[in-house]
Structure formats: C-alpha cells, structure tokens
Design a protein around this motif. Sequence first.
Motif, short mmCIF file in Angstrom:
data_model
loop_
_atom_site.label_atom_id
_atom_site.label_comp_id
_atom_site.label_asym_id
_atom_site.label_seq_id
_atom_site.Cartn_x
_atom_site.Cartn_y
_atom_site.Cartn_z
N SER A 1 2.47 4.92 -1.04
CA SER A 1 1.82 6.23 -1.19
C SER A 1 1.79 6.66 -2.66
O SER A 1 2.47 6.08 -3.51
CB SER A 1 2.58 7.27 -0.37
OG SER A 1 3.82 7.56 -0.99
N ASN A 2 1.03 7.71 -2.93
CA ASN A 2 0.96 8.25 -4.29
C ASN A 2 2.34 8.70 -4.79
O ASN A 2 2.68 8.47 -5.95
CB ASN A 2 -0.01 9.43 -4.36
CG ASN A 2 -1.45 8.98 -4.31
OD1 ASN A 2 -1.76 7.80 -4.50
ND2 ASN A 2 -2.35 9.91 -4.02
N ASP B 1 0.83 -1.21 0.00
CA ASP B 1 0.00 0.00 0.00
C ASP B 1 0.87 1.27 0.00
O ASP B 1 0.77 2.12 0.88
CB ASP B 1 -0.95 0.00 1.21
CG ASP B 1 -2.04 1.04 1.07
OD1 ASP B 1 -2.42 1.37 -0.07
OD2 ASP B 1 -2.51 1.55 2.11
N GLU C 1 5.23 7.51 -3.83
CA GLU C 1 6.00 6.29 -4.08
C GLU C 1 5.57 5.64 -5.39
O GLU C 1 6.41 5.15 -6.16
CB GLU C 1 5.85 5.32 -2.91
CG GLU C 1 6.54 5.81 -1.65
CD GLU C 1 6.18 5.03 -0.42
OE1 GLU C 1 7.04 4.93 0.48
OE2 GLU C 1 5.04 4.51 -0.32
N TRP C 2 4.27 5.65 -5.69
CA TRP C 2 3.80 5.13 -6.98
C TRP C 2 4.40 5.93 -8.13
O TRP C 2 4.85 5.36 -9.14
CB TRP C 2 2.27 5.18 -7.09
CG TRP C 2 1.56 4.02 -6.46
CD1 TRP C 2 0.75 4.06 -5.37
CD2 TRP C 2 1.60 2.65 -6.89
NE1 TRP C 2 0.28 2.79 -5.10
CE2 TRP C 2 0.78 1.91 -6.02
CE3 TRP C 2 2.24 1.97 -7.93
CZ2 TRP C 2 0.59 0.54 -6.14
CZ3 TRP C 2 2.04 0.61 -8.06
CH2 TRP C 2 1.23 -0.10 -7.17
N MET C 3 4.39 7.26 -7.98
CA MET C 3 4.94 8.10 -9.05
C MET C 3 6.43 7.80 -9.26
O MET C 3 6.86 7.62 -10.40
CB MET C 3 4.75 9.59 -8.73
CG MET C 3 3.32 10.05 -8.91
SD MET C 3 3.15 11.84 -8.79
CE MET C 3 3.55 12.12 -7.08
#
Length: 126
Positions: free
Chosen positions: A53-54, A51, A56-58
Amino acid sequence: MKNPNDGFLRGRLRSVKFAIRGMWLLTTTEDSIKAQLFFALIATILGFYFDISNIEWMLQFIVIGMVLVAEALNTAVEKVADFIHPEYHEKIGFIKDIAAGAPSFAAFTSLIVAGFIYIPKIILLF
C-alpha cells in the motif's frame, strides 16, 4: 565554503551541487552504502511484487532513507576520526564504534518495519 558573492539562489544551487557530489562519492566508494542500496533495491522489488500500500511504501522509503543517512554520517565520523588520528587510538576506536552503532539501530528498525510489511504477505502465499 560559502562564496560571499553568491546570492541566495546561487548559494542554494551550489549546496545542491555539493550534496549530489557527496551522494556520488558515497555510492561509488563506500561498500556499506553499496550494500544498503542493494537491500533497498530488493525491498523495492518486493514492494512491487507484493503490491504494498501507499502507507507501506512511505514507511519502507522512510526506513531506507534513515539507514542511508545513518551510514553516511557514520562514514563521515570515521573519515574525520581517521584524518585527525590515523594510527590506532583507544578513544578514536571508541568514537568510531559508537558511530557504527547508529546504522545498526537504523538497520534493525528497518528489519522490524520490513517484518510488519512482508511477513503477513508471505504467510498468505502458503
């Protein structure tokens, strides 16, 4: 090749068609791209599992894209070099080795980013 009868929009659509064809050719013929896509899939699954964070996704998708772009450009350089000089040549080998360094830099960078994202999460599991 540019068609002089194409307007702006038609020209852009043709460019997109060629780009999609290039992506298809890379993913269906190049083992290095297949391997990197496999690692990208694993990273994506880990992202959902932990899960992330945004941000980290980027970061994760930026480095995935960077590795895939570097692999694609390396493949293009190798194909051109093999086309120009199919037999072994020291200078062509040098050029191909330099081109192979680009995806290596990208891959090492992606491992560093993955370490920043996942090592703290893995430590929390223990």
